[in-house]
Every structure is written in C-alpha cells, then in structure tokens.
Scaffold this motif. Structure first.
Motif, PDB file in Angstrom:
ATOM      1  N   GLN A  70       1.349 -18.704  -3.222  1.00  0.00           N
ATOM      2  CA  GLN A  70       0.369 -18.625  -2.144  1.00  0.00           C
ATOM      3  C   GLN A  70       0.313 -17.207  -1.582  1.00  0.00           C
ATOM      4  N   LEU A  71      -0.710 -16.949  -0.795  1.00  0.00           N
ATOM      5  CA  LEU A  71      -0.894 -15.634  -0.185  1.00  0.00           C
ATOM      6  C   LEU A  71       0.329 -15.212   0.627  1.00  0.00           C
ATOM      7  N   LYS A  72       0.967 -16.158   1.308  1.00  0.00           N
ATOM      8  CA  LYS A  72       2.138 -15.834   2.127  1.00  0.00           C
ATOM      9  C   LYS A  72       3.335 -15.419   1.275  1.00  0.00           C
ATOM     10  N   ASP A  73       3.288 -15.679  -0.049  1.00  0.00           N
ATOM     11  CA  ASP A  73       4.371 -15.320  -0.951  1.00  0.00           C
ATOM     12  C   ASP A  73       4.284 -13.876  -1.448  1.00  0.00           C
ATOM     13  N   VAL A  74       3.184 -13.201  -1.183  1.00  0.00           N
ATOM     14  CA  VAL A  74       3.017 -11.821  -1.648  1.00  0.00           C
ATOM     15  C   VAL A  74       3.926 -10.914  -0.826  1.00  0.00           C
ATOM     16  N   VAL A  75       4.835 -10.209  -1.507  1.00  0.00           N
ATOM     17  CA  VAL A  75       5.775  -9.335  -0.807  1.00  0.00           C
ATOM     18  C   VAL A  75       5.490  -7.855  -1.036  1.00  0.00           C
ATOM     19  N   HIS A  76       4.808  -7.517  -2.149  1.00  0.00           N
ATOM     20  CA  HIS A  76       4.535  -6.108  -2.435  1.00  0.00           C
ATOM     21  C   HIS A  76       3.252  -5.975  -3.245  1.00  0.00           C
ATOM     22  N   VAL A  77       2.494  -4.937  -2.938  1.00  0.00           N
ATOM     23  CA  VAL A  77       1.256  -4.648  -3.657  1.00  0.00           C
ATOM     24  C   VAL A  77       1.276  -3.187  -4.077  1.00  0.00           C
ATOM     25  N   LYS A  78       0.882  -2.944  -5.328  1.00  0.00           N
ATOM     26  CA  LYS A  78       0.697  -1.570  -5.809  1.00  0.00           C
ATOM     27  C   LYS A  78      -0.784  -1.353  -6.035  1.00  0.00           C
ATOM     28  N   VAL A  79      -1.277  -0.204  -5.569  1.00  0.00           N
ATOM     29  CA  VAL A  79      -2.692   0.115  -5.660  1.00  0.00           C
ATOM     30  C   VAL A  79      -2.841   1.483  -6.307  1.00  0.00           C
ATOM     31  N   ILE A  80      -3.750   1.577  -7.255  1.00  0.00           N
ATOM     32  CA  ILE A  80      -4.128   2.871  -7.813  1.00  0.00           C
ATOM     33  C   ILE A  80      -5.615   3.046  -7.577  1.00  0.00           C
ATOM     34  N   LEU A  81      -5.958   4.114  -6.893  1.00  0.00           N
ATOM     35  CA  LEU A  81      -7.352   4.501  -6.662  1.00  0.00           C
ATOM     36  C   LEU A  81      -7.652   5.730  -7.514  1.00  0.00           C
ATOM     37  N   THR A  82      -8.891   5.875  -7.949  1.00  0.00           N
ATOM     38  CA  THR A  82      -9.240   7.055  -8.739  1.00  0.00           C
ATOM     39  C   THR A  82      -9.698   8.219  -7.871  1.00  0.00           C
ATOM     40  N   ASP A  83      -9.836   7.992  -6.569  1.00  0.00           N
ATOM     41  CA  ASP A  83     -10.287   9.049  -5.656  1.00  0.00           C
ATOM     42  C   ASP A  83      -9.684   8.773  -4.275  1.00  0.00           C
ATOM     43  N   ALA A  84      -9.053   9.769  -3.689  1.00  0.00           N
ATOM     44  CA  ALA A  84      -8.425   9.603  -2.369  1.00  0.00           C
ATOM     45  C   ALA A  84      -9.438   9.235  -1.293  1.00  0.00           C
ATOM     46  N   ARG A  85     -10.682   9.569  -1.503  1.00  0.00           N
ATOM     47  CA  ARG A  85     -11.716   9.240  -0.510  1.00  0.00           C
ATOM     48  C   ARG A  85     -11.961   7.731  -0.418  1.00  0.00           C
ATOM     49  N   TYR A  86     -11.459   6.958  -1.360  1.00  0.00           N
ATOM     50  CA  TYR A  86     -11.613   5.500  -1.330  1.00  0.00           C
ATOM     51  C   TYR A  86     -10.595   4.815  -0.427  1.00  0.00           C
ATOM     52  N   PHE A  87      -9.600   5.555   0.050  1.00  0.00           N
ATOM     53  CA  PHE A  87      -8.463   4.970   0.758  1.00  0.00           C
ATOM     54  C   PHE A  87      -8.883   4.124   1.962  1.00  0.00           C
ATOM     55  N   GLN A  88      -9.711   4.662   2.831  1.00  0.00           N
ATOM     56  CA  GLN A  88     -10.111   3.939   4.049  1.00  0.00           C
ATOM     57  C   GLN A  88     -10.901   2.676   3.706  1.00  0.00           C
ATOM     58  N   SER A  89     -11.822   2.778   2.772  1.00  0.00           N
ATOM     59  CA  SER A  89     -12.612   1.603   2.379  1.00  0.00           C
ATOM     60  C   SER A  89     -11.722   0.538   1.743  1.00  0.00           C
ATOM     61  N   PHE A  90     -10.773   0.978   0.909  1.00  0.00           N
ATOM     62  CA  PHE A  90      -9.858   0.014   0.301  1.00  0.00           C
ATOM     63  C   PHE A  90      -9.054  -0.697   1.384  1.00  0.00           C
ATOM     64  N   ASN A  91      -8.573   0.043   2.380  1.00  0.00           N
ATOM     65  CA  ASN A  91      -7.784  -0.572   3.450  1.00  0.00           C
ATOM     66  C   ASN A  91      -8.565  -1.648   4.183  1.00  0.00           C
ATOM     67  N   LYS A  92      -9.849  -1.458   4.374  1.00  0.00           N
ATOM     68  CA  LYS A  92     -10.672  -2.487   5.032  1.00  0.00           C
ATOM     69  C   LYS A  92     -10.679  -3.764   4.210  1.00  0.00           C
ATOM     70  N   VAL A  93     -10.869  -3.628   2.902  1.00  0.00           N
ATOM     71  CA  VAL A  93     -10.874  -4.803   2.028  1.00  0.00           C
ATOM     72  C   VAL A  93      -9.484  -5.437   1.990  1.00  0.00           C
TER      73      VAL A  93
END
Length: 130
Positions: A70-93
């Motif tokens: 379940q969603l509550k079981d997620v303990v760690h997430v790794k994210v790779i973006l191809t452009d640092a400018r995507y960081f804020q938009s990704f955080n919203k999602v």
C-alpha cells in the motif's frame, strides 16, 4: 527468507524489446520496484513534466499494489529528472501522491536511456509480509 519476482516474463520496453529484469522483487517484507518511466504498452507517453511524472509514479504504484503493498508502505523513492528546471513541478505531483505518507527521497538530474523527462523507482516495507 524467500525472494519473489514480479513481472519477469512479458515485460517490454520501447520498440517491444524484452526487458531482462523484474518489475519488482520482494524479500523479507521489502519490495523493490524497478525504475518506471511514463510508459504505456511499451511506448513513452508524450507530454510535459507534470503528465510524465504522474504516469511514472502511477506505474510504480500499480506494480506495488499488484504485489500487495500500500501507499503507506513506501519508505523511499528515487527520482531521475532530465532537467533541473523540472524539480518544482515534479514536487507538486509527488505531493499529490505522498502528502499523507511522505517517504524518504533522492532526486538527481541525469540523461535517461529512453526519451522521456523522468524515471521513478520505489522501495516499500511491510513487516507483516516478513
């Protein structure tokens, strides 16, 4: 302790190529979901960072749910973006999905081997599954 692999046969990537790894592996209450891109039926879905982020995260969650976590079981997430400018938009999602149960996370910028903007993987833990 046993190891269970999910989605080993039948996984395809871009161009219909067979993917030589599991969608997820479970061992000792831990579930490791392989990196997911904004892909449906073996093809990257076009769109901006918002749409691609939602689909990459959802693909991870679908695999996790199919494995019984379940969603509550997620303990760690790794994210790779191809452009640092995507960081804020990704955080919203990211907040749309994980606001109630925020996991630990790393976010890096790098080229990806497929033509998309984001790749996400998740690690889950559930002590009842040990």
């Amino acid at each position: 302790m046993s190891i269970k692999r999910y989605g080993v046969s039948g996984s395809t990537g871009t161009g219909g190529q067979h993917l030589p790894f599991a969608k997820a592996v479970e061992a000792g209450g831990w579930l490791y979901v392989s990196g997911q891109t904004p892909m449906k039926e073996g093809e990257i879905v076009e769109g901006g960072i918002i749409e691609q982020s939602r689909l990459a995260i959802q693909n991870c969650l679908d695999i996790m749910t199919n494995a019984g976590y379940q969603l509550k079981d997620v303990v760690h997430v790794k994210v790779i973006l191809t452009d640092a400018r995507y960081f804020q938009s990704f955080n919203k999602v990211f907040s749309e999905f994980f606001a109630e149960h925020p996991p630990a996370r790393i976010c890096a910028v790098a080229d990806l081997v497929v033509d998309c903007k984001v790749e996400v993987d998740i690690t889950c833990y559930n002590a009842e599954r040990v």
